[in-house]
Write a protein that holds these residues in place. Sequence first.
Motif: not given
Length: 215
Positions: A97-107
């Motif tokens: 996921f490092a080179d994508t535009e995704f943002l994780s939604v915690p938790p």
Amino acid sequence: MRYVHVEFEFPPAVRHPMHDFLDGGDGRRSELVTWRRLPDGTLATLFRIAAPREPYLERLREIDAIERFETAPGEAPFYLKAYERLGGPTETFLDAFADTEFLSVPPVVFRPAGRLSFGLIGPPDQLRDALAAVPDPIAVEVDRIGSYGGGRRPAGVRITERQREALRAAHRVGYYEVPRSGSVDDVAAAIGCSSSTAGAHLRKAEAALVDAFLR
């Protein structure tokens, strides 16, 4: 904003030792609240731990990759900040996921049997490549896709994360198929608890869903 919720299953060979620790008791889980890769490659993390405090910390001290950690006072659930040298399957998984535009939604939720789930916000056209980059033999299942904040669950339904987990497992094992092909025992095995606990989770979640539907 496009939202996707993904579940992963890490087999023992590529499972983090502290993820393995969660298999030791009913109801154990940990939630990764936030994290950051430091310039030297160390992963700094903040966890909320629902597991016996001292046995958890004792196991944590045995892991060479953990450089240091600190905890907030109190019993489970308690908060833990840790610094870990990256490498192996953990780093490879994060790199997907490092080179994508995704943002994780915690938790980011870790559960027994090597299960991990979290939400992502990002471009749909990047999802396939990101999930394809998840290293074998980690299993991937997309269980929810929609618009973030756009009613991802029925209005007025209040169920816990554990109840949602039981519902997802029940659907996965065929508990809601006609004729039914899965049992409460199957659900219990899938989420790592007793049959009576799994049954209670399902009944409470089903009651909340039915009540919301009838309203």
